[in-house]
Design an enzyme around this catalytic site. Structure first.
Site, PDB file in Angstrom:
ATOM      1  N   HIS A 159     -35.827 -20.561 -36.603  1.00  0.00           N
ATOM      2  CA  HIS A 159     -36.257 -21.361 -35.453  1.00  0.00           C
ATOM      3  C   HIS A 159     -36.749 -20.452 -34.331  1.00  0.00           C
ATOM      4  O   HIS A 159     -36.558 -19.226 -34.375  1.00  0.00           O
ATOM      5  CB  HIS A 159     -35.119 -22.239 -34.929  1.00  0.00           C
ATOM      6  N   LYS A 163     -33.804 -21.541 -29.250  1.00  0.00           N
ATOM      7  CA  LYS A 163     -32.746 -22.384 -29.812  1.00  0.00           C
ATOM      8  C   LYS A 163     -31.382 -21.756 -29.525  1.00  0.00           C
ATOM      9  O   LYS A 163     -31.181 -20.558 -29.739  1.00  0.00           O
ATOM     10  CB  LYS A 163     -32.953 -22.574 -31.325  1.00  0.00           C
TER      11      LYS A 163
END
Length: 271
Positions: A159, A163
């Site tokens: 990600h 995040k």
């Protein structure tokens, strides 16, 4: 379509990346309209039109007042943080507003609170609202049942750098689905860290590897490694739009529900 038939939706985190994507999706949907836009106190977006980021005039002003932002909404879509989502859900219960929760990182105690709130309002909660991801989960359930012995299972997820939780909620859901399909408890068989002299791999374990960097929207690969062959099941997200479209499908599903806690398997009839 008359305005009375449009689904009035409020969006939490309206100035964030996901908030912007949700607002765009609601604007484009012919059966929905933006009834509220919520953001944190101190946000530069407060007092602005919710569509200002794209040059559109939605007629909905971004507010930090939950009661103002939820007034007139039938459903809230929330992709924020666990503490914020819980606070939002409590007001949703008070006002009788349904909720679609894409927030990840909830503790067991927080999940218990959500189950309690769902006795009074209908909630769809899933770590990933993407239709493709949820179909992938169904495929993993089937694969895990067939490959429960003789194959080592590893989950690799990547990600963007912003995040804050790891592994991702989607990766954890993948592990839960596969562990359940094999009659295992993920809490007992998950391996989240490997460093130094780890010893041989435990046959029943499910390993997790996390990558964070750049602007990766979300990549997930599950590796079934056997003797003489490997099977890889991969899902890659190139846009947050897929999460927004899945969220709107969840909103439409909730229109027929009075109360209860549901997930995307319920929405997509994957049971």
């Amino acid at each position: 379509m008359t305005p009375q038939k449009l689904k009035p939706i409020a969006v939490a985190g309206a100035s964030g990346r996901m908030g912007h994507t949700l607002i765009e999706a609601i604007w484009a949907a012919d059966d929905c309209h933006l009834a509220g836009a919520l953001d944190m106190t101190g946000s530069a977006a407060l007092g602005l039109d919710a569509g200002a980021f794209s040059g559109r005039v939605t007629g909905t002003t971004v507010t930090d007042s939950l009661h103002v932002g939820l007034q007139g909404a039938s459903c809230l879509i929330d992709f924020t943080r666990p503490e914020g989502s819980l606070a939002h859900l409590k007001v949703c219960r008070e006002l009788g507003v349904q909720a679609v929760i894409g927030t990840t990182g909830f503790t067991d105690a927080q999940k218990s609170e959500i189950r309690d709130i769902a006795q009074d309002i209908a909630i769809v909660m899933a770590p990933n609202m993407s239709v493709g991801v949820n179909v992938t989960l169904k495929l993993l359930q089937m694969a895990a049942q067939a490959l429960s012995t003789g194959y080592d299972i590893e989950i690799i997820e990547a990600h963007h750098r912003h995040k804050v939780d790891a592994p991702s909620g989607t990766a954890l859901k993948m592990g839960e689905v596969m562990a359940q399909a094999m009659g295992r408890d993920l809490k007992q068989c998950a391996v989240y860290e490997r460093y130094g002299h780890t010893g041989e791999r435990e046959a029943s374990s499910i390993g997790f590897s996390t990558i964070r960097g750049g602007d990766i929207v979300g990549d997930h690969t599950v590796l079934f490694a056997g003797i003489g062959e490997r099977i890889e099941v991969t899902h890659k997200s190139s846009s947050r739009a897929t999460y927004a479209q899945g969220s709107l499908r969840a909103v439409r599903f909730l229109a027929a529900q009075k109360n209860g806690l549901f997930d995307m398997f319920d929405v997509l009839n994957l049971r």
